[in-house]
Design an enzyme around this catalytic site. Structure first.
Site, PDB file in Angstrom:
ATOM      1  N   PHE A   1      43.956  49.352  34.076  1.00 33.08           N
ATOM      2  CA  PHE A   1      43.895  48.369  35.221  1.00 33.08           C
ATOM      3  C   PHE A   1      42.161  48.645  35.675  1.00 33.08           C
ATOM      4  O   PHE A   1      41.572  49.479  35.249  1.00 33.08           O
ATOM      5  CB  PHE A   1      44.927  48.583  36.241  1.00 33.08           C
ATOM      6  N   GLU A   2      41.940  47.890  36.701  1.00 34.92           N
ATOM      7  CA  GLU A   2      40.413  47.995  37.089  1.00 34.92           C
ATOM      8  C   GLU A   2      39.392  47.442  35.902  1.00 34.92           C
ATOM      9  O   GLU A   2      38.380  48.251  36.149  1.00 34.92           O
ATOM     10  CB  GLU A   2      40.188  49.064  37.883  1.00 34.92           C
TER      11      GLU A   2
ATOM     12  N   ILE B   1      50.134  43.142  41.850  1.00 35.79           N
ATOM     13  CA  ILE B   1      49.470  43.433  42.951  1.00 35.79           C
ATOM     14  C   ILE B   1      49.847  44.369  43.739  1.00 35.79           C
ATOM     15  O   ILE B   1      51.189  44.430  44.293  1.00 35.79           O
ATOM     16  CB  ILE B   1      49.454  41.943  43.960  1.00 35.79           C
TER      17      ILE B   1
ATOM     18  N   THR C   1      44.251  39.259  39.747  1.00 37.31           N
ATOM     19  CA  THR C   1      45.095  39.197  38.453  1.00 37.31           C
ATOM     20  C   THR C   1      46.090  38.064  38.251  1.00 37.31           C
ATOM     21  O   THR C   1      46.898  37.984  39.351  1.00 37.31           O
ATOM     22  CB  THR C   1      45.462  40.512  37.977  1.00 37.31           C
TER      23      THR C   1
ATOM     24  N   SER D   1      41.939  40.467  32.037  1.00 35.39           N
ATOM     25  CA  SER D   1      40.616  41.043  31.808  1.00 35.39           C
ATOM     26  C   SER D   1      39.755  39.570  32.085  1.00 35.39           C
ATOM     27  O   SER D   1      38.795  39.855  32.435  1.00 35.39           O
ATOM     28  CB  SER D   1      40.640  41.511  30.320  1.00 35.39           C
TER      29      SER D   1
ATOM     30  N   GLN E   1      32.286  44.116  18.249  1.00 32.78           N
ATOM     31  CA  GLN E   1      32.874  44.965  19.078  1.00 32.78           C
ATOM     32  C   GLN E   1      32.528  46.404  18.688  1.00 32.78           C
ATOM     33  O   GLN E   1      32.557  47.315  19.295  1.00 32.78           O
ATOM     34  CB  GLN E   1      34.171  44.755  19.660  1.00 32.78           C
TER      35      GLN E   1
HETATM   36  S1  MYA Z   1      42.517  44.827  40.225  1.00 31.59           S
HETATM   37  C1  MYA Z   1      42.154  43.874  38.758  1.00 31.59           C
HETATM   38  C2  MYA Z   1      41.262  44.488  37.879  1.00 31.59           C
HETATM   39  N1  MYA Z   1      40.617  43.438  37.222  1.00 31.59           N
HETATM   40  C3  MYA Z   1      39.291  43.334  36.413  1.00 31.59           C
HETATM   41  O1  MYA Z   1      38.819  44.368  36.822  1.00 31.59           O
HETATM   42  C4  MYA Z   1      38.933  42.426  35.663  1.00 31.59           C
HETATM   43  C5  MYA Z   1      37.931  42.770  34.411  1.00 31.59           C
HETATM   44  N2  MYA Z   1      37.173  41.724  33.988  1.00 31.59           N
HETATM   45  C6  MYA Z   1      35.997  41.636  34.680  1.00 31.59           C
HETATM   46  O2  MYA Z   1      35.438  42.644  35.228  1.00 31.59           O
HETATM   47  C7  MYA Z   1      35.237  40.347  34.128  1.00 31.59           C
HETATM   48  O3  MYA Z   1      36.064  39.315  33.938  1.00 31.59           O
HETATM   49  C8  MYA Z   1      34.091  40.844  32.932  1.00 31.59           C
HETATM   50  C9  MYA Z   1      32.946  39.702  32.595  1.00 31.59           C
HETATM   51  C10 MYA Z   1      33.236  42.344  33.068  1.00 31.59           C
HETATM   52  C11 MYA Z   1      35.072  41.017  31.687  1.00 31.59           C
HETATM   53  N3  MYA Z   1      29.040  43.114  38.461  1.00 31.59           N
HETATM   54  O4  MYA Z   1      30.279  35.278  31.716  1.00 31.59           O
HETATM   55  P1  MYA Z   1      30.282  36.616  32.333  1.00 31.59           P
HETATM   56  C12 MYA Z   1      28.686  38.471  36.457  1.00 31.59           C
HETATM   57  C13 MYA Z   1      28.322  42.055  38.663  1.00 31.59           C
HETATM   58  O5  MYA Z   1      30.230  38.073  31.526  1.00 31.59           O
HETATM   59  P2  MYA Z   1      33.208  37.060  32.255  1.00 31.59           P
HETATM   60  C14 MYA Z   1      43.504  46.080  39.557  1.00 31.59           C
HETATM   61  O6  MYA Z   1      43.464  46.153  38.415  1.00 31.59           O
HETATM   62  C15 MYA Z   1      27.725  38.230  35.153  1.00 31.59           C
HETATM   63  O7  MYA Z   1      26.521  38.838  35.285  1.00 31.59           O
HETATM   64  N4  MYA Z   1      28.257  40.816  38.137  1.00 31.59           N
HETATM   65  O8  MYA Z   1      31.920  36.795  32.901  1.00 31.59           O
HETATM   66  C16 MYA Z   1      44.181  47.035  40.343  1.00 31.59           C
HETATM   67  C17 MYA Z   1      27.527  36.710  35.440  1.00 31.59           C
HETATM   68  O9  MYA Z   1      26.571  36.540  36.511  1.00 31.59           O
HETATM   69  P3  MYA Z   1      25.539  35.315  35.978  1.00 31.59           P
HETATM   70  C18 MYA Z   1      29.051  40.674  37.364  1.00 31.59           C
HETATM   71  O10 MYA Z   1      33.098  37.276  30.675  1.00 31.59           O
HETATM   72  C19 MYA Z   1      43.551  48.403  40.317  1.00 31.59           C
HETATM   73  C20 MYA Z   1      28.945  36.242  35.766  1.00 31.59           C
HETATM   74  O11 MYA Z   1      29.408  37.335  36.542  1.00 31.59           O
HETATM   75  C21 MYA Z   1      29.911  41.783  36.660  1.00 31.59           C
HETATM   76  O12 MYA Z   1      34.220  36.002  32.499  1.00 31.59           O
HETATM   77  C22 MYA Z   1      44.073  49.197  41.455  1.00 31.59           C
HETATM   78  C23 MYA Z   1      29.746  35.973  34.736  1.00 31.59           C
HETATM   79  O13 MYA Z   1      29.758  36.944  33.717  1.00 31.59           O
HETATM   80  C24 MYA Z   1      29.838  43.071  37.553  1.00 31.59           C
HETATM   81  N5  MYA Z   1      30.509  43.823  37.080  1.00 31.59           N
HETATM   82  O14 MYA Z   1      33.493  38.435  32.902  1.00 31.59           O
HETATM   83  C25 MYA Z   1      43.010  50.462  41.517  1.00 31.59           C
HETATM   84  N6  MYA Z   1      30.446  41.004  35.759  1.00 31.59           N
HETATM   85  O15 MYA Z   1      26.268  33.948  35.890  1.00 31.59           O
HETATM   86  C26 MYA Z   1      43.269  51.276  42.426  1.00 31.59           C
HETATM   87  C27 MYA Z   1      30.270  40.093  35.503  1.00 31.59           C
HETATM   88  O16 MYA Z   1      24.631  35.205  37.088  1.00 31.59           O
HETATM   89  C28 MYA Z   1      42.113  52.455  42.585  1.00 31.59           C
HETATM   90  N7  MYA Z   1      29.294  39.694  36.382  1.00 31.59           N
HETATM   91  O17 MYA Z   1      24.785  35.757  34.676  1.00 31.59           O
HETATM   92  C29 MYA Z   1      42.468  53.478  43.475  1.00 31.59           C
HETATM   93  C30 MYA Z   1      41.420  54.616  42.831  1.00 31.59           C
HETATM   94  C31 MYA Z   1      41.833  56.016  43.099  1.00 31.59           C
HETATM   95  C32 MYA Z   1      41.958  56.784  41.837  1.00 31.59           C
HETATM   96  C33 MYA Z   1      42.934  57.862  41.824  1.00 31.59           C
HETATM   97  C34 MYA Z   1      43.162  58.773  40.446  1.00 31.59           C
HETATM   98  C35 MYA Z   1      43.964  59.702  40.450  1.00 31.59           C
END
Ligand code: MYA
Length: 585
Positions: A399-400, A194, A162, A168, A497
């Site tokens: 997040f995530e 981070i 990020t 996002s 949407q």
């Molecule tokens: S870490 C940071 C978190 N950040 C994010 O999650 C970012 C969110 N954004 C995105 O995911 C993408 O930008 C989105 C699409 C989905 C919006 N798998 O033109 P596009 C491919 C595979 O649609 P965009 C944090 O937060 C797509 O097919 N491929 O791209 C800390 C295409 O490919 P091609 C994918 O509109 C958290 C290309 O990419 C996927 O820019 C700490 C471009 O696609 C995918 N998913 O983006 C957590 N998405 O060109 C700790 C897209 O071949 C955890 N593509 O057609 C702890 C757990 C414990 C829990 C405990 C609970 C109590």
């Protein structure tokens, strides 16, 4: 394409499926992937029990309020977690890890989430996303170099994606790595939010780079102490106050070529694959956290008496508890089916993991609200756990992958295969009928084939036939609704949407029902139908409610007030305030 590895039913042609959920949008249910219920590895069970016991023991000694005050769980705790094997759960044993499957990993994380959100986030940032990329995409040399210390907890990891202008919209990051004549890279840029910021020793960082004259992304392993790698100021967060959340700055950081993950240019794919995996953790973490809330709520409503009766006797209390139990049963089934798909080797689980993330984090939020409501006034006091839980979990839907963005991703990625098929037909060049006839025949024959396919899920237990038939109907309705939306809006669907949300919520509920049917079919097979009456009852209730939501969402695709809602929002933007004065001040 690497196909899913689960056995095909006898007599059926090998049918490669890249994604279970994407198939649903096409009107297909690759049921052999969901049935039988993925059974846990018996050899892994004992290890999971030991790891869970160690997590509970360490957790019981953590004073969560002190952690908030000190703003860190403690280096000594990290050391203990490492010694107990909790820092390298999925890492291969040859690198000193526990070698757990996705299912095993999720079961331990459920326990961590039951203990405390901060603990699970520190460990989650470390292994769910921090060094997951090294484990998934690292070369043998990179794994040998980094994994042993990370798995032992001697080093902590973080995930640096990020940026100020790329939240996002992760593709649009601005950090840039430029390759030098000696093959190394010079990195400049800035990251924000981070986790494990000042505590991390190893960060998977993403930047833009040029590959063959094209602007692409690169994934780099950064190490603490690299010249020009500066850990910035700490954020003052609402919850998860023990998580060391920082800005990171890169000033001409020289990153050696051996710290590039995968190939230059593959960075975005690597980031997304890591997140696909990480998002399952937020689903199963939500399962664990909700179990704790449910335990607290059940204890309280049984003990507390008002109006001469235990709270447990009141219908609106029962409604809350029953909602939590039945929805939790659905969420748990869906999350562990997803883990089973990953363990089965499915290639693409991007939609399923996003579904688990969205459904899990929203359910947990509402469950926490309801549990606090049941606790009454006492629940508002800081000596009870609720206020900390609410503060801690509020970030989960953000997040995530922010949930609204994930909803759009689920709907649009899900529609894409059907959209591609339809656009092939839509682009028929009538002046060249011979050139396009193959496309028409494929399309028409595929439609016919779909109509003669079995109309019901055939692998569910016969006692569940009614729900299985209904889910099969819902899948057809989903396909019909998707086709209608694509035909109506064509490319403009990316901006619709309201409609995307309906498709997303419908497919999530369908997926959850299939998971429940598979789980309960296997319980029936193992224990018999009669002794499994409770599970059946909950499954019946969950499926009936989920089916109702699916129909409601799909029904609103045709009949809705979307235009009105959009217009009201635009009016508000123009007015710049609410501005409908009831009284003149
Ligand atoms: S870490 C940071 C978190 N950040 C994010 O999650 C970012 C969110 N954004 C995105 O995911 C993408 O930008 C989105 C699409 C989905 C919006 N798998 O033109 P596009 C491919 C595979 O649609 P965009 C944090 O937060 C797509 O097919 N491929 O791209 C800390 C295409 O490919 P091609 C994918 O509109 C958290 C290309 O990419 C996927 O820019 C700490 C471009 O696609 C995918 N998913 O983006 C957590 N998405 O060109 C700790 C897209 O071949 C955890 N593509 O057609 C702890 C757990 C414990 C829990 C405990 C609970 C109590």
């Amino acid at each position: 394409m690497e196909a899913a590895t689960k056995a095909q039913p006898e007599g059926e042609a090998e049918h490669e499926v890249s994604s279970f959920a994407k198939s649903l949008f096409l009107g297909e249910i690759p049921e052999h992937l969901a049935f039988p219920w993925p059974s846990p590895d018996p050899d892994e069970q004992q290890r999971i029990r030991e790891l869970n016991a160690a997590a509970r023991e360490i957790g019981s000694r953590i004073d969560q309020r002190k952690v908030e005050e000190k703003r860190w769980i403690g280096d000594d705790v990290v050391r203990e977690l490492g010694e107990a094997g909790l820092c390298g759960l999925y890492v291969d044993e040859r690198y000193g890890g526990q070698g757990l499957s996705q299912t095993g990993y999720a079961r331990v994380f459920e326990t961590l989430a039951q203990i405390d959100a901060t603990l699970s986030i520190v460990l989650g940032v470390h292994q769910s996303i921090g060094f997951k990329g090294i484990n998934m995409f690292g070369s043998d040399a990179q794994k040998e170099r980094f994994l042993p210390d990370l798995a032992a907890g001697h080093k902590l990891a973080g995930f640096a994606l990020t940026e100020p202008d790329a939240g996002s919209d992760a593709y649009e990051l601005k950090s840039r790595a430029v390759q030098q004549p000696d093959g190394s890279w010079v990195l400049n840029g800035e990251k924000r939010y981070i986790g494990n910021g000042a505590k991390g020793d190893v960060f998977t960082a993403f930047a833009r780079c040029e590959v063959d004259g094209k602007d692409r992304h690169i994934a780099l392993v950064l190490e603490r102490g690299m010249k020009g790698f500066e850990v910035g100021e700490r954020y003052d967060t609402m919850g998860l106050r023990g998580n060391d959340l920082r800005r990171l700055y890169f000033h001409d950081v020289r990153v050696p070529a051996e710290n590039v993950l995968g190939e230059p240019g593959e960075g975005f794919r690597i980031a997304m694959q890591v997140l696909n995996n990480g998002r399952i953790g937020l689903g199963t973490g939500s399962v664990g956290a909700t179990k704790r809330l449910l335990d607290l709520a059940i204890d309280h409503v049984n003990e507390r008496r008002q109006f001469g009766r235990p709270l447990a006797d009141f219908e609106l209390v029962q409604e809350k508890i029953a909602w939590m139990v039945s929805y939790l049963f659905g969420l748990e089934s869906m999350c562990y089916l997803t883990c089973g798909l990953v363990d089965g080797g499915i290639e693409d689980y991007s939609l399923e993991s996003a579904i688990c993330k969205v459904s899990g984090t929203e359910f947990l939020w509402y469950a926490a609200n309801r549990a606090l409501q049941l606790r009454g006034g006492a629940g508002y006091m800081r000596d009870e756990p609720y206020e900390k839980i609410l503060r801690d979990i509020r970030i989960f839907p953000i997040f995530e992958g922010a949930n609204d963005v994930m909803r759009a991703f689920i709907a649009l990625s899900g529609m894409r295969p059907l959209g591609e098929k339809l656009s092939e037909v839509g682009q028929l060049n009538l002046g060249d009928p011979i050139g396009t006839i193959g496309v028409v025949i494929d399309y028409v024959s595929e439609r016919i084939q779909r109509e003669v396919r079995p109309e019901r899920i055939s692998l569910a237990h016969p006692e569940l036939a009614e729900h299985a038939d209904d889910v099969s109907e819902q899948v057809k309705e989903l396909r019909g609704a998707t086709e209608k939306l694509l035909r109506t809006h064509r490319k403009e669907i990316v901006d619709r949407q309201f409609q995307q949300r309906r498709l997303c919520d419908a497919v999530s509920d369908i997926y959850a029902q299939i998971a429940v049917l598979s789980r309960v079919s296997s319980i029936f097979a193992d224990q018999g139908v009669e002794p499994s009456g409770q599970e059946r009852y909950i499954a019946d209730t969950f499926c009936a409610r989920a089916a109702h939501r699916v129909r409601s969402n799909l029904g609103q695709i045709e009949s809705n007030d979307d235009e009105r809602m959009a217009a009201i929002a635009k009016l508000a933007y123009r007015r710049g305030e609410y501005g409908y004065a009831l009284f003149s001040d």
